[in-house]
Design a protein around this motif. Sequence first.
Motif, short mmCIF file in Angstrom:
data_model
loop_
_atom_site.label_atom_id
_atom_site.label_comp_id
_atom_site.label_asym_id
_atom_site.label_seq_id
_atom_site.Cartn_x
_atom_site.Cartn_y
_atom_site.Cartn_z
N LYS A 56 0.76 -1.04 0.00
CA LYS A 56 0.08 0.07 0.14
C LYS A 56 0.82 1.22 0.25
O LYS A 56 0.70 2.24 -0.76
N GLU A 57 1.99 1.21 0.78
CA GLU A 57 2.75 2.36 0.69
C GLU A 57 3.57 2.65 -0.67
O GLU A 57 3.52 3.72 -1.17
N ARG A 58 3.69 1.71 -1.25
CA ARG A 58 4.36 1.87 -2.50
C ARG A 58 3.55 2.18 -3.72
O ARG A 58 3.55 3.11 -4.49
N ASP A 59 2.24 1.67 -3.63
CA ASP A 59 1.22 1.94 -4.51
C ASP A 59 0.65 3.80 -4.14
O ASP A 59 0.56 4.19 -5.20
N ALA A 228 -3.68 -1.76 -3.85
CA ALA A 228 -4.51 -1.56 -2.91
C ALA A 228 -5.12 -0.34 -2.80
O ALA A 228 -6.11 -0.03 -2.01
N ILE A 229 -5.07 0.53 -3.91
CA ILE A 229 -5.47 2.01 -3.93
C ILE A 229 -6.38 1.83 -5.24
O ILE A 229 -7.59 2.41 -5.07
N LEU A 230 -6.22 1.08 -6.29
CA LEU A 230 -6.93 1.05 -7.60
C LEU A 230 -7.44 -0.36 -7.82
O LEU A 230 -6.86 -1.55 -7.25
N PRO A 231 -8.78 -0.60 -8.09
CA PRO A 231 -9.19 -1.92 -8.29
C PRO A 231 -8.56 -2.35 -9.80
O PRO A 231 -8.11 -1.66 -10.64
#
Length: 258
Positions: A56-59, A228-231
């Motif tokens: 998630k941090e990377r995304d 984790a940010i986009l589908p």
Amino acid sequence: MENKNQTKFIAFSSQKGGVGKSTFTILTASILHYYLGYNVVVFDADFPQHSLIKMKERDLEIVMKNEVLKRQAYKQFSTIGKKAYPIIQHKAEGVLEAASKYIDESEIKPDIVFFDLPGTVNTPGILNALAGMHYIFTPITADRFIMESSLVFSQLIQEVIMKRGDSSLKSIQLFWNQVDGRERTILYEVYNDLIFELGLRCMKSIIKSSARFRKESELTTKNVFRSAILPPDPRLMKISGMEEFIKEFIAITELERK
């Protein structure tokens, strides 16, 4: 009888690394939260790597630097009217209590809590965590070592944990991942027969094998599959088999339609 409005505790779990349990946690969480309107929370209890927290941090970092993905994210969050689902770091020991506390303190009650758990039953607290799930999904591939490990793990869950008086577990479902269309159909028929003979359950939907399905957020990419940010990109979701998988997943877990 269980109230269908109860928050579902669900884990993609396996004793074999590299079969996709963390990937499916993120994929399924993102589809349900961003596309289908469910409220999702993820507990990353896979100590010490906590790969979902790092993902998630990377995304987030990539989305902020990639103008195409930034516009997609802005449009998405403006449309659905809610934030990205939280990913909470914890150890397997005590994770059920932490999840229950989170639900009790939440203004918006989550429909599903996903748990990314360690891949060994020797981890402190793991057996209690597995017993506290409502559903467990185990990805399998047509590899002898993975199959042996997955079948032993599934039998342990079904014959020991599900029979505990304090277990919440309703079912464990195996499903085929990384299915190569060039592989012999008879191989899967033999394995499916073995799964049936052992009294285990295997989902009908299958996930196909392709390098495209491992596509994550990058500085130059215009669409993603695992984030984790986009589908996942709708076209990739369909051709990978995730679209059919999600339909079967919702039916198995008795999630109310949104």
